[in-house]
Design a protein around this motif. Sequence first.
Motif, mmCIF file in Angstrom:
data_model
loop_
_atom_site.group_PDB
_atom_site.id
_atom_site.type_symbol
_atom_site.label_atom_id
_atom_site.label_comp_id
_atom_site.label_asym_id
_atom_site.label_seq_id
_atom_site.Cartn_x
_atom_site.Cartn_y
_atom_site.Cartn_z
ATOM 1 N N VAL A 103 0.885 -1.160 0.000
ATOM 2 C CA VAL A 103 0.000 0.000 0.000
ATOM 3 C C VAL A 103 0.922 1.209 0.000
ATOM 4 O O VAL A 103 1.684 1.406 0.957
ATOM 5 C CB VAL A 103 -0.939 0.034 1.205
ATOM 6 N N ALA A 104 0.873 2.008 -1.068
ATOM 7 C CA ALA A 104 1.853 3.079 -1.219
ATOM 8 C C ALA A 104 1.224 4.272 -1.912
ATOM 9 O O ALA A 104 0.177 4.163 -2.565
ATOM 10 C CB ALA A 104 3.062 2.600 -2.025
ATOM 11 N N MET A 105 1.868 5.409 -1.750
ATOM 12 C CA MET A 105 1.512 6.591 -2.531
ATOM 13 C C MET A 105 2.416 6.632 -3.758
ATOM 14 O O MET A 105 3.620 6.390 -3.649
ATOM 15 C CB MET A 105 1.670 7.868 -1.706
ATOM 16 N N ILE A 106 1.838 6.903 -4.920
ATOM 17 C CA ILE A 106 2.620 6.907 -6.151
ATOM 18 C C ILE A 106 2.692 8.320 -6.726
ATOM 19 O O ILE A 106 1.844 9.169 -6.443
ATOM 20 C CB ILE A 106 2.049 5.923 -7.190
ATOM 21 N N LYS A 107 3.716 8.540 -7.520
ATOM 22 C CA LYS A 107 3.926 9.849 -8.114
ATOM 23 C C LYS A 107 2.958 10.085 -9.262
ATOM 24 O O LYS A 107 2.590 9.168 -9.986
ATOM 25 C CB LYS A 107 5.361 9.964 -8.647
#
Length: 374
Positions: A164-168
């Motif tokens: 679970v991550a924030m992406i650019k």
Amino acid sequence: MLNDPRIYWQKLQILIAKAVLAFLRPLTSQDRKTTFIIDDSMYTRLNAQKVECAALQYDHAQKKYLKGFRYLQLGWSDGNSFIPVAFSLLSGKRKIQSNNPLGDQRTNAGKRRAQAFRKGTEVTVELLREALKQGVQADYVLFDTWFSSPKMFQEIRTLQCHCVAMIKRSKKVHYRYQGQMMDVKQIFQANKKRRGRSRYLLSVQVEALVDNEGLPIKLVYIRNRNKRNEYLVLASTDTALTEDEIIQLYSRRWNIEIYFKMCKQYLKLAKYQGLSYDGIFAHTTLVAVAYMILAVQERESKDDRTLGELFYLLLDELSEFSVAEAILQLLDLFQEAFANEYVLDETVLNNIIEQFLAKLPSSVQNQLKGAGTS
């Protein structure tokens, strides 16, 4: 002892963390999701002309280069407690010392130094692999935009963990959506957004292509609290998670920021003045162990389930969803119902109330239900 190159400090910290987790894990139900958290921070040594393996590192907060290390940390969280599991102090290409031999890479000291000069993404996977090998388990891996990429998602999936991550919001990274390769901005523009004050604007399922292999990913677009006209993009390799679960899981990543602040301001992380890389690494390990002791003491003071079997059976586990957040979600549910012009009959109202009650601690649920039946 700190300068002894033979001690395997990284494994020592993992084993201590494993013992702490054996104490903490029974305090929460098996249904609660556990997470690894990955992030890095600056370890500054302003007078680092003779510090071994130190390099010029770009500090994104101060927008300038500083002498020191890139402090890469892997931690574990159940939503209440944060436990540092493993770390590495990364150097860089712009080394301060011209001659800095790695030594015999079969030794612990040589392995530490060799790891310091590898890429951060490679070291991240190495730390995860070592933690899993030693028996430290978690359901998900959380990280921010500096580590997120389709390749990283795939490498972590090979370790049997979800991300679970924030992406650019980059135009260089494309995902397959409805048979076409598109970046996250194009996907956002091609869809109709949710109205009202919902927690997210858009949710779509895409595929990340790595070596012609597709990896299913769920993208969730949320409003940026700091800039209301902009949005942030969260990604999850577990497409079965709901949008609220993805947002809630990613919010745990803030625990590692608190850890960095505690170590630097109160546990004297950057106060060590040794010049040896082994000594700096050992001191950082001891700081992490000190933080684990404080984390256990904090949990014991807040969670009455630690008092013994009698109290364990009578008390609820600590909730990571506060009453205030539940009330705000109740208001959002009503506003969404009005915005979508639903007929607020008894069925719709009961559904909204049930969703609200489900988010409350069970002790509050029982009191409200008892008041309703009396």
